[in-house]
Design an enzyme around this catalytic site. Structure first.
Site, PDB file in Angstrom:
ATOM      1  N   GLY A  80       8.681 -21.345  -6.060  1.00  0.00           N
ATOM      2  CA  GLY A  80       7.335 -21.239  -6.615  1.00  0.00           C
ATOM      3  C   GLY A  80       6.979 -19.798  -6.888  1.00  0.00           C
ATOM      4  O   GLY A  80       7.781 -18.887  -6.659  1.00  0.00           O
ATOM      5  N   MET A  84       1.491 -12.342  -6.887  1.00  0.00           N
ATOM      6  CA  MET A  84       2.218 -11.118  -6.582  1.00  0.00           C
ATOM      7  C   MET A  84       3.725 -11.287  -6.655  1.00  0.00           C
ATOM      8  O   MET A  84       4.436 -10.333  -6.959  1.00  0.00           O
ATOM      9  CB  MET A  84       1.823 -10.625  -5.188  1.00  0.00           C
ATOM     10  CG  MET A  84       2.344  -9.233  -4.855  1.00  0.00           C
ATOM     11  SD  MET A  84       1.633  -8.559  -3.337  1.00  0.00           S
ATOM     12  CE  MET A  84       2.239  -9.696  -2.114  1.00  0.00           C
ATOM     13  N   VAL A  87       9.081 -16.806  -5.273  1.00  0.00           N
ATOM     14  CA  VAL A  87       9.789 -17.133  -4.041  1.00  0.00           C
ATOM     15  C   VAL A  87      10.982 -18.023  -4.367  1.00  0.00           C
ATOM     16  O   VAL A  87      10.856 -19.000  -5.101  1.00  0.00           O
ATOM     17  CB  VAL A  87       8.854 -17.838  -3.035  1.00  0.00           C
ATOM     18  CG1 VAL A  87       9.612 -18.162  -1.742  1.00  0.00           C
ATOM     19  CG2 VAL A  87       7.649 -16.967  -2.724  1.00  0.00           C
ATOM     20  N   LYS A 102      11.134 -13.471  -1.205  1.00  0.00           N
ATOM     21  CA  LYS A 102       9.908 -13.222  -1.956  1.00  0.00           C
ATOM     22  C   LYS A 102      10.135 -11.978  -2.803  1.00  0.00           C
ATOM     23  O   LYS A 102      10.297 -10.880  -2.279  1.00  0.00           O
ATOM     24  CB  LYS A 102       8.724 -13.027  -1.017  1.00  0.00           C
ATOM     25  CG  LYS A 102       7.379 -12.915  -1.734  1.00  0.00           C
ATOM     26  CD  LYS A 102       6.244 -12.928  -0.724  1.00  0.00           C
ATOM     27  CE  LYS A 102       4.884 -12.915  -1.407  1.00  0.00           C
ATOM     28  NZ  LYS A 102       3.764 -12.971  -0.426  1.00  0.00           N
ATOM     29  N   ASP A 194      -7.142 -12.661   4.136  1.00  0.00           N
ATOM     30  CA  ASP A 194      -7.043 -13.677   3.084  1.00  0.00           C
ATOM     31  C   ASP A 194      -6.541 -14.999   3.652  1.00  0.00           C
ATOM     32  O   ASP A 194      -5.708 -15.667   3.045  1.00  0.00           O
ATOM     33  CB  ASP A 194      -6.109 -13.183   1.973  1.00  0.00           C
ATOM     34  CG  ASP A 194      -6.265 -13.993   0.672  1.00  0.00           C
ATOM     35  OD1 ASP A 194      -7.327 -14.633   0.500  1.00  0.00           O
ATOM     36  OD2 ASP A 194      -5.333 -14.004  -0.137  1.00  0.00           O
TER      37      ASP A 194
END
Length: 383
Positions: A80, A84, A87, A102, A194
């Site tokens: 996905g 930013m 992955v 990532k 977050d």
């Protein structure tokens, strides 16, 4: 009519990564676009705006393909992408395990600042060692990008899990595990900034992992320095990642003091946690608003939205969630640990009564035995 900005642009806008000119154009668009305002308020990382170019519309050369190598890692599939990074699932042939890679998104604007955010995430994860926080294995570079090799969690995000209602006891179990991950971050001197369901993973075996520490910052306000000495890593301080009057984090889950530009701390993480918990229990977020201003006002005034579904949640749980949603940070729980204690399961009443009865019987038995001993002792002395 101009098309809507892509999701990555909106995220960059919230994070303060756009140039002043670009930010002005986005603001002008938001004034007349209800859909984009709702995307900002909802904070749904997976939503793609109607008419917007999809983030996945990258040229094949920009994406890694099965069999490609990053350092010693062999890419298997793309899992996905977010604002930013992208992955991938990959194999680590040296240690014989699967990992999640990532990778900094290839088309990202303000690439250097995004690169620094990814490195900050690595530094934050390196300070954490907890079963409810995803584990960092390695950091490396590929071409002109940065990648993190992390624990691969086979499962789903909490956001996807919450699309279907679950028994309140199961909701509390899952969220208490996530809360333990946040508490571990606070104990390490970090504030997540977050926390939201999309940043929490639920493994197939039921284990919960807090992830995405890309905008994590120091817990104490005077700790404005980078997580690591700048001579050892090219990572900017949070002051360079936050623009005056702009935000870091997803608005729908942010504490009202953060929407007003105040400092993030453990209390603001607690607020975000309780917003998500309220949503999981009752099917709706506690505060609603068509704009950021309306959202902040609803939170400030404590205007809780009515439940979307009726759930027989114990009063003590409701009280704990509402306390965590207090507009005044000082009125919330003093720590995540105390909030989790308030959400902890209580013993069954009949079991508690039996335990109390057993304790009383034990005390009476001890006293009786003590009295008998005294009498017997006294008789011997008389003889």
């Amino acid at each position: 009519m101009h098309s809507c900005p892509e999701e990555a642009t909106l995220t960059d806008f919230l994070a303060g990564l756009l140039s002043e000119e670009h930010r002005t154009s986005v603001l002008a668009h938001l004034e007349g676009c209800t859909d984009c305002r709702w995307v900002l308020a909802a904070g749904n990382d997976t939503q793609v705006l109607a008419g917007a170019p999809k983030a996945s519309a990258q040229t094949p050369s920009q994406l890694l393909l099965p069999g490609d190598k990053l350092s010693r890692y062999v890419v298997r599939e793309r899992l996905g992408s977010g604002a930013m990074g992208v992955v991938y699932a990959a194999d680590d042939p040296e240690l014989g395990r699967r990992v999640a890679l990532k990778m900094l998104r290839p088309e990202g604007r303000q690439r250097e600042e995004l690169r620094q955010r990814l490195l900050r995430e690595a530094q934050a994860l390196a300070r954490l060692d907890h079963p409810n926080v995803v584990t960092l294995y390695d950091v490396g570079t590929h071409a002109d990008g940065v990648f993190l090799a992390m624990e691969l969690v086979e499962g789903t995000t909490l956001a996807e899990w919450m699309r279907e209602p679950h028994p309140w006891k199961e909701v509390l179990r899952v969220f208490r595990e996530a809360g333990k991950g946040l508490a571990a971050a606070h104990a390490a001197g970090l504030v997540h900034r977050d926390f939201k369901p999309a940043n929490t993973l639920l493994g197939k075996e039921g284990r919960v992992f807090v992830t995405d520490f890309g905008i994590a910052g120091p817990l104490q306000q005077d700790e404005g320095a980078p997580l690591q000495d700048p001579d050892k890593a090219p990572v900017a301080s949070m002051k360079h990642l936050t623009r005056t009057g702009q935000l870091l984090g997803t608005p729908a889950y942010m504490a009202p003091e953060l929407l007003e530009g105040q400092h993030a701390d453990a209390h603001s993480d607690e607020f975000s946690f309780c917003v998500a918990l309220h949503e999981a229990l009752f099917g709706v977020r506690p505060f609603q608003g068509a704009t950021l201003q309306e959202l902040a006002q609803a939170a400030r005034q404590g205007r809780i939205s009515p439940p979307k579904r009726e759930v027989k949640v114990p009063a003590r749980v409701r009280r704990a969630v509402l306390r965590g949603l207090s507009a005044n940070p000082e009125e919330r729980f003093p720590s995540m640990e105390s909030l989790l204690a308030a959400l902890a399961p209580r013993p069954i009443r009949w079991l508690a009564r039996m335990t109390a009865t057993a304790v009383v019987a034990g005390v009476l038995g001890t006293l009786a035995a003590y009295g008998l001993t005294q009498r017997e002792g006294g008789h011997c002395e008389q003889e």
